[in-house]
Design a protein around this motif. Structure first.
Motif, PDB file in Angstrom:
ATOM      1  N   PRO A  84       0.810  -1.232   0.000  1.00 18.85           N
ATOM      2  CA  PRO A  84       0.000   0.000   0.000  1.00 18.85           C
ATOM      3  C   PRO A  84       0.835   1.270   0.000  1.00 18.85           C
ATOM      4  O   PRO A  84       0.419   2.294  -0.567  1.00 18.85           O
ATOM      5  N   TYR A  85       2.011   1.218   0.628  1.00 21.84           N
ATOM      6  CA  TYR A  85       2.886   2.394   0.645  1.00 21.84           C
ATOM      7  C   TYR A  85       3.486   2.647  -0.730  1.00 21.84           C
ATOM      8  O   TYR A  85       3.691   3.806  -1.123  1.00 21.84           O
ATOM      9  N   TRP A 114      -0.994   5.028  -1.122  1.00 23.46           N
ATOM     10  CA  TRP A 114      -2.290   5.147  -0.451  1.00 23.46           C
ATOM     11  C   TRP A 114      -2.135   5.652   0.976  1.00 23.46           C
ATOM     12  O   TRP A 114      -3.073   6.217   1.534  1.00 23.46           O
ATOM     13  N   HIS A 115      -0.976   5.461   1.582  1.00 25.33           N
ATOM     14  CA  HIS A 115      -0.763   5.971   2.940  1.00 25.33           C
ATOM     15  C   HIS A 115      -0.818   7.494   2.957  1.00 25.33           C
ATOM     16  O   HIS A 115      -1.291   8.101   3.916  1.00 25.33           O
ATOM     17  N   LEU A 169       1.995   2.094  -3.456  1.00 28.63           N
ATOM     18  CA  LEU A 169       0.905   2.686  -4.228  1.00 28.63           C
ATOM     19  C   LEU A 169       0.622   4.136  -3.822  1.00 28.63           C
ATOM     20  O   LEU A 169      -0.133   4.833  -4.494  1.00 28.63           O
TER      21      LEU A 169
END
Length: 272
Positions: free
Chosen positions: A237-238, A242-243, A240
């Motif tokens: 997720p990082y 998104w964080h 991407l």
């Protein structure tokens, strides 16, 4: 000159000046005249020489907090980064050493670009950099001959889903779409070991520009692959970005308050 009694005479004297009092400490049980003249006994101190000192408490900001600022995505106007402070940089990686080669795995952060509105937009997803180095001796590796391979988020997903008997292959051409297309060819293969104890990771690099033809392979056990998969699941997720989106959500954002209508999400879905 007035002679003062010795400390021994004070301890044995039965005069009207007692050494201790049931109500006050010894230093306050003597007469004021005696206290003004005393200077010989370390257990007594003159009141005129007593001074109050101000005590201060110094707090240090946690280094963990500063590291968190590095991974919290683009800074807003109120963050320390936007005020000119340099963010803390953290370098991490995981290495696997075998007899024929060594493998180092490092995550690389995504990139953002500022917009005219003051917001930020993701311009490049992060990736995981694999570095293969052939062995140069016993527990020695020639990092000058290392070959690198960048795993995209989709390729990371393939490795995460890799079963015990599955294999996969990735092909990269760093100059694809450019004038030197086809001159550099990189192929990464992951194949199960014959005894079922893990996978072979084999990187083949053919570079006609620098006249390099390298083939490096390293066995990865089930336990080592489990560690890599766990790290991939965490960092995905990082990569991407998104964080950064999650950290930018604020309850008092006027745009979010105005769009608090329960039908807002449905309108986005059905109004296309």
């Amino acid at each position: 000159m007035q002679l003062l009694p010795s400390p021994s005479s004070l301890s044995s004297s039965s005069s009207s000046v007692p050494l201790q009092s049931p109500k006050f400490p010894p230093v306050f049980s003597h007469s004021p005249a005696f206290l003004r003249n005393c200077s010989f006994a370390p257990s007594f101190s003159c009141l005129s020489s007593v001074s109050l000192k101000k005590l201060s408490v110094e707090c240090r900001r946690s280094e963990y907090f500063e590291q968190q600022q590095r991974f919290s995505g683009p800074a807003d106007d109120s963050s320390p980064q936007s005020a000119g402070a340099l963010p803390s940089r953290v370098f991490v990686g995981h290495s696997i050493y075998k007899g024929k080669a060594a493998l180092t795995v490092e995550p690389k952060a995504p990139e953002f670009a500022p917009l005219d509105s003051g917001a930020f937009k993701l311009t490049r997803e992060g990736f995981v950099l694999l570095q293969f180095a052939p062995a140069a001796g016993v527990r020695q590796y020639d990092w000058n001959r290392k070959q690198v391979f960048s795993l995209s988020v989709t390729e990371i997903g393939t490795l995460i889903n890799l079963g015990a008997k599955d294999s996969c292959e990735f092909f990269h051409d760093p100059f694809k779409g450019k004038s030197d297309e086809g001159k550099v060819r990189k192929v990464l293969k992951a194949e199960p070991l014959p005894d079922g104890s893990g996978h072979f990771f084999n990187l083949s690099v053919q570079n006609r520009i620098s006249n390099v033809d390298e083939n490096i392979y390293i066995p990865i056990t089930k336990a080592e692959l489990t560690v890599l998969v766990s790290a991939f699941n965490f960092i995905l997720p990082y990569l991407l970005g998104w964080h950064a989106f999650v950290n930018s959500i604020k309850p008092d954002d006027p745009a979010r308050i105005n769009n608090a209508n329960p039908r807002y999400g449905a309108d986005l879905e059905w109004s296309r």
